[in-house]
Design a protein around this motif. Structure first.
Motif, PDB file in Angstrom:
ATOM      1  N   TRP A   9       5.701  11.006   1.551  1.00 12.21           N
ATOM      2  CA  TRP A   9       7.054  10.429   1.601  1.00 12.21           C
ATOM      3  C   TRP A   9       7.039   9.004   1.050  1.00 12.21           C
ATOM      4  CZ3 TRP A   9      11.635  12.348   1.887  1.00 12.21           C
ATOM      5  CH2 TRP A   9      12.721  11.567   2.270  1.00 12.21           C
ATOM      6  N   ALA A  10       6.017   8.238   1.457  1.00 10.95           N
ATOM      7  CA  ALA A  10       5.888   6.870   0.947  1.00 10.95           C
ATOM      8  C   ALA A  10       5.665   6.894  -0.563  1.00 10.95           C
ATOM      9  CB  ALA A  10       4.741   6.151   1.640  1.00 10.95           C
ATOM     10  N   LEU A  26       9.019   7.491  -2.085  1.00 16.95           N
ATOM     11  CA  LEU A  26       9.877   6.304  -1.982  1.00 16.95           C
ATOM     12  C   LEU A  26       9.418   5.190  -2.913  1.00 16.95           C
ATOM     13  CD1 LEU A  26      10.465   6.019   1.888  1.00 16.95           C
ATOM     14  CD2 LEU A  26      12.090   6.806   0.155  1.00 16.95           C
ATOM     15  N   ASN A  35      13.240  -3.696   1.856  1.00 21.36           N
ATOM     16  CA  ASN A  35      13.059  -3.125   0.515  1.00 21.36           C
ATOM     17  C   ASN A  35      11.995  -2.042   0.619  1.00 21.36           C
ATOM     18  OD1 ASN A  35      14.734  -4.905  -1.404  1.00 21.36           O
ATOM     19  ND2 ASN A  35      13.732  -6.336  -0.019  1.00 21.36           N
ATOM     20  N   THR A  36      12.426  -0.903   1.111  1.00 20.02           N
ATOM     21  CA  THR A  36      11.488   0.156   1.465  1.00 20.02           C
ATOM     22  C   THR A  36      10.740   0.705   0.254  1.00 20.02           C
ATOM     23  OG1 THR A  36      13.146   0.694   3.111  1.00 20.02           O
ATOM     24  CG2 THR A  36      11.324   2.224   2.898  1.00 20.02           C
ATOM     25  N   THR A  80       9.949  -0.843  -2.603  1.00 21.18           N
ATOM     26  CA  THR A  80       8.921  -1.792  -3.028  1.00 21.18           C
ATOM     27  C   THR A  80       7.764  -1.808  -2.037  1.00 21.18           C
ATOM     28  OG1 THR A  80      10.716  -3.145  -3.866  1.00 21.18           O
ATOM     29  CG2 THR A  80       8.559  -4.158  -3.811  1.00 21.18           C
ATOM     30  N   ALA A  81       8.101  -1.839  -0.744  1.00 25.55           N
ATOM     31  CA  ALA A  81       7.055  -1.891   0.284  1.00 25.55           C
ATOM     32  C   ALA A  81       6.177  -0.641   0.225  1.00 25.55           C
ATOM     33  CB  ALA A  81       7.681  -2.028   1.662  1.00 25.55           C
ATOM     34  N   SER A  82       6.789   0.506  -0.068  1.00 26.40           N
ATOM     35  CA  SER A  82       6.012   1.744  -0.171  1.00 26.40           C
ATOM     36  C   SER A  82       5.039   1.662  -1.348  1.00 26.40           C
ATOM     37  CB  SER A  82       6.935   2.953  -0.356  1.00 26.40           C
ATOM     38  OG  SER A  82       7.793   3.065   0.744  1.00 26.40           O
ATOM     39  N   TYR A 100       3.852  -1.005  -2.670  1.00 22.15           N
ATOM     40  CA  TYR A 100       2.865  -2.022  -2.288  1.00 22.15           C
ATOM     41  C   TYR A 100       1.791  -1.373  -1.404  1.00 22.15           C
ATOM     42  CZ  TYR A 100       2.035  -7.119  -1.620  1.00 22.15           C
ATOM     43  OH  TYR A 100       1.541  -8.395  -1.639  1.00 22.15           O
ATOM     44  N   GLY A 101       2.240  -0.610  -0.432  1.00 25.93           N
ATOM     45  CA  GLY A 101       1.307   0.068   0.473  1.00 25.93           C
ATOM     46  C   GLY A 101       0.425   1.060  -0.268  1.00 25.93           C
ATOM     47  N   ILE A 102       1.037   1.833  -1.180  1.00 24.24           N
ATOM     48  CA  ILE A 102       0.271   2.819  -1.956  1.00 24.24           C
ATOM     49  C   ILE A 102      -0.788   2.110  -2.808  1.00 24.24           C
ATOM     50  CG2 ILE A 102       0.427   4.504  -3.862  1.00 24.24           C
ATOM     51  CD1 ILE A 102       1.584   5.686  -1.339  1.00 24.24           C
ATOM     52  N   ALA A 112       8.783  -5.198   3.681  1.00 27.61           N
ATOM     53  CA  ALA A 112       9.316  -3.991   4.322  1.00 27.61           C
ATOM     54  C   ALA A 112      10.389  -4.314   5.344  1.00 27.61           C
ATOM     55  CB  ALA A 112       8.182  -3.222   4.994  1.00 27.61           C
TER      56      ALA A 112
END
Lengths: 453, 316
Positions: free
Chosen positions: B56-57, B60, B284-285, B287-289, B291-293, B279
């Motif tokens: 899902w991330a 997104l 800013n979901t 972008t944060a996703s 970034y996390g990936i 996040a």
């Protein structure tokens, strides 16, 4: 990351209807339940939150015996996140979020809180308030300083008014508080020189919440600066104009050297601790958080309240080019995701809370009311030595922006002011970075990707 | 001595009739079906709690989705990734994180190995000492952060008080650019050195004694024995401990949040702390996703390189 994913997943899997505006509350209060009901608030952990729970459970239950009031608290730094992650999930465990005035824009544009304009028209005596106080805690789009736009929608009602008070040591600097900002600095300087171990000033400098940002905004306002031009949404060139530069220079080069070493991460509690331990000549803090200063158990300034008051004085902020003071406090709002019975109860609570006699009782219980009659009442003015300061400050208040981008704007300002105060940036660079980065946030509406960086 | 009880019988037919098939087992459920039935709850949980959120991330991360603003997610394809990789803000946090990871893990490795080496040479009280050294590791990071925040307070903290009693000046541990990052490294080292020590101790205990005996017959010096026997045998295990610690340090959040809040300014903001801000401050979901990936990818790539090095070491 996990919390974000849960929130986004729930938002995506839940009732994501694409709504971007606040749903309306009915003008009349729907029929209230007779079943036991818990009306939940969310606030950050500080004395007024506990005072509210005790007050509401003692008083509101007299008219609604089946209702229990629960004020859930979170650390101040988590306050915004705690509310908005639940809003993101479209499911809240609170019915009345107590939002900072600056959170309103974000909550309204996301459709997280109810539009209570019609409810207010029908149930609240708006003439009983200073128009700006009513606007600051409920109106969106934001009101011009000192005014209320009667055609604008309302999304909240005042819960707790607040502003900064200047706390000064009468035994060290005399009974008369400094009247101008420049005088205040020179008095603090002399006091620090005359009293080794006592610092001239104590104020908020931390980079969390809105600590350092409010400090800069206050000095900016006093020195005639502005945060932005709301009509053109222009920050760059406004906040960092000559007045803004002068304010930053005063803050970093004149005020900061008068503070204690290592005070670069101080916020409400640390400033109070410095005052209570007799380590500061002059301090600035929110009125609503100042009650503990008079508690002999928490103070080294005296063994009784009277002894402490012999040494501590509370005054309105000194003026300089203007006499503006920061608007603090918060309003009550209704969660759009609360069950219907709880929303009805929340509206009923708000109507009850804004009555003249209840506002006076709230004042006597330690709250800061917003109704003019309550502000002028002996119940309020006699409840604390700083309450007169609040009453005198109402007409001088200025708020920050309450736009949806607030959380990012304040973070940019907080981190840069904190950097300047702690020597990580020059005052000029910090202010220019604030202007550039904040303008970037306001202008990023059409940007594709990378939002938030 | 009596005859042993016969374990088998000469009449298998009788045994078969005495032990009938387990009651209640459906004839339709094969062994494979049974295995699937047992595994599926855990598998479903894993899918729901780990695999689905990750996918899902990932989805997104290619959109401009915001968790609070709602509405449909618009595909921006690699725009989020490009913005992150070219952002000066991200580069700054990456550098801070790198300094922190290298500083903390190096310090912990040296100290952890040294303590383990000293403990391994003791014959008495080794268990008690090991247990005592492990205590910091068992504490919550938030608790550790809070009490170190009090200890490092420039005005009221015990550290400055001790320095004062030694005639040294006050140090602003958490509010100056250099000392704040050093403080973070020291606190992390205090908490996690025991982890390296524990793994190193396991490695040291496993070194065959006869190697040392042979070395002492050859009159090898202490340093020679350490360099040619101890270190080469413990090294692979130590590297695994370093890998775990590096991954942990790379995603440091709690200590930063409690001790410095990323300050002064943003000088101790790590990548994880920055992701949190992206996040949750602006929600800013998308972008944060992304970034996390990207952070996960960095860890995976570095881990792979590291594991290859380890394998090569083993083969050599």
């Amino acid at each position: 990351m996990a919390a974000m994913l849960v929130a986004t997943t729930m938002a995506a899997c839940g009732q994501d209807d694409g709504a971007t505006s606040a749903p309306k509350a009915s003008a009349t209060i729907p029929e209230l339940t007779k079943d036991p009901l818990t009306l939940s608030f969310i606030w950050f952990d500080w004395p007024p939150a506990h005072a509210l729970e005790a007050f509401a459970n003692a008083e509101y239950t007299k008219v609604r015996s089946n209702v229990t009031i629960k004020v859930n608290t979170v650390p101040n730094a988590n306050w915004h996140d705690a509310m908005f992650t639940q809003f993101a999930a479209h499911k809240t465990d609170f019915d009345i979020p107590i939002l900072d005035s600056q959170h309103i824009g974000e909550a309204v544009t996301n459709g997280n809180i109810l539009d209570i304009t019609d409810f207010v028209k029908k149930n609240i005596d708006v003439k009983a308030y200073n128009p700006y106080l009513l606007a600051a805690y409920g109106q969106y789009p934001q009101a011009e300083t000192g005014k209320r736009d009667e055609n604008a929608s309302l999304y909240g009602l005042p819960l707790l008014g607040d502003t900064w008070t200047m706390i000064y040591r009468k035994d060290l600097i005399g009974d008369k508080p400094p009247q101008t900002w420049d005088e205040m600095i020179s008095v603090a300087e002399k006091c620090q020189a005359d009293n080794p171990g006592v610092s001239g000033l104590a104020f908020h400098q931390a980079n969390g919440s809105d600590a350092a940002a409010v400090t800069y905004n206050t000095v900016n306002a006093v020195y005639g600066g502005n945060l932005w031009d709301s009509k053109t949404r222009k920050i760059d060139g406004v906040i960092n104009d000559a007045a803004g530069q002068e304010a930053m220079d005063v803050l970093v080069n004149k005020m900061k050297p008068l503070t204690a070493a290592g005070s670069g991460n101080w916020f409400i509690d640390e400033v109070n601790a410095a005052v209570a331990q007799g380590k500061a000549c002059i301090a600035f803090n929110w009125i609503a958080a100042s009650g503990g200063l008079l508690d002999p158990k928490q103070s080294t300034l005296g063994t009784t309240r009277e002894e402490i008051l012999d040494k501590l004085g509370f005054a309105t902020l000194p003026s300089q080019k203007t006499n503006l003071v920061p608007l603090g406090g918060m309003g009550m709002h209704v969660s759009a995701y609360s069950p219907a019975a709880n929303q009805a109860e929340a509206l009923n609570f708000m109507k009850w809370f804004e009555q003249a006699d209840i506002q006076k009782k709230w004042a006597a219980a330690g709250g800061v009311p917003s109704r003019t009659d309550a502000l002028e009442s002996p119940e309020f003015l006699n409840a604390g030595p700083f309450n007169q300061v609040y009453a005198d400050s109402v007409s001088r208040m200025r708020d920050m922006w309450n736009v949806p981008e607030y959380a990012r704007l304040v973070d940019i300002e907080n981190t840069n002011v904190n950097a300047a105060l702690n020597g990580a940036k020059t005052p000029k660079d910090a202010l220019n970075d604030i202007a550039k980065e904040q303008q970037g946030v306001l202008d990023s509406g059409s940007r594709k990707g990378g939002g938030g960086l | 001595m009596s005859d042993p009880v016969p374990l088998t019988t000469d009449h298998p037919g009788q045994v078969a009739s005495a032990t009938p098939p387990a009651p209640g087992r459906s004839r339709r459920l094969s062994d494979r079906g049974l295995a699937v039935a047992f595994i599926s709850p855990a598998l479903l949980l894993l899918l729901a709690m780990s695999v689905f959120p990750l996918l899902w991330a990932l989805y997104l991360s290619f959109t401009d989705y915001s968790a609070t603003r709602g509405g449909p997610a618009h595909f921006v394809w690699f725009e989020n990734y490009t913005a992150i990789l070219t952002s000066a803000q991200v580069h700054l946090r990456a550098l801070t994180t790198l300094i922190y990871v290298v500083g903390a893990v190096a310090l912990q490795t040296v100290l952890g190995f040294a303590i383990a080496y000293l403990i391994s040479r003791r014959t008495h009280g080794r268990g008690l000492l090991t247990t005592l050294f492990l205590v910091p590791m068992m504490l919550s990071q938030v608790v550790v952060g809070l009490f170190w925040k009090f200890m490092l307070d420039a005005q009221f903290g015990v550290i400055n008080s001790m320095l004062g009693s030694l005639g040294l000046g006050q140090v602003e541990w958490l509010t100056r650019q250099r000392t704040a990052l050093i403080s973070l490294i020291v606190v992390d080292t205090w908490q996690w050195t025991p982890f390296i020590m524990l793994i190193a101790l396991a490695g040291l205990t496993a070194v065959p004694k006869y190697l040392y005996e042979a070395a002492s017959i050859d009159r090898a010096s202490e340093w020679f024995r350490f360099r040619t026997i101890t270190l080469p045998l413990v090294w692979p295990l130590l590297l695994i401990a370093v890998l775990f610690r590096a991954i942990e340090a790379f995603r440091l959040f709690d200590l930063v949040y409690i001790l410095t809040s990323g300050g002064p300014g943003v000088s101790t903001e790590t990548l994880s702390f920055h992701v949190y801000k992206v996040a949750f401050l602006g929600f800013n979901t998308g972008t944060a996703s992304a970034y996390g990936i990207l952070m996960v990818l960095v860890v995976i790539v570095l881990t792979q390189l590291y594991l290859r090095y380890l394998n090569k070491l083993k083969e050599d």
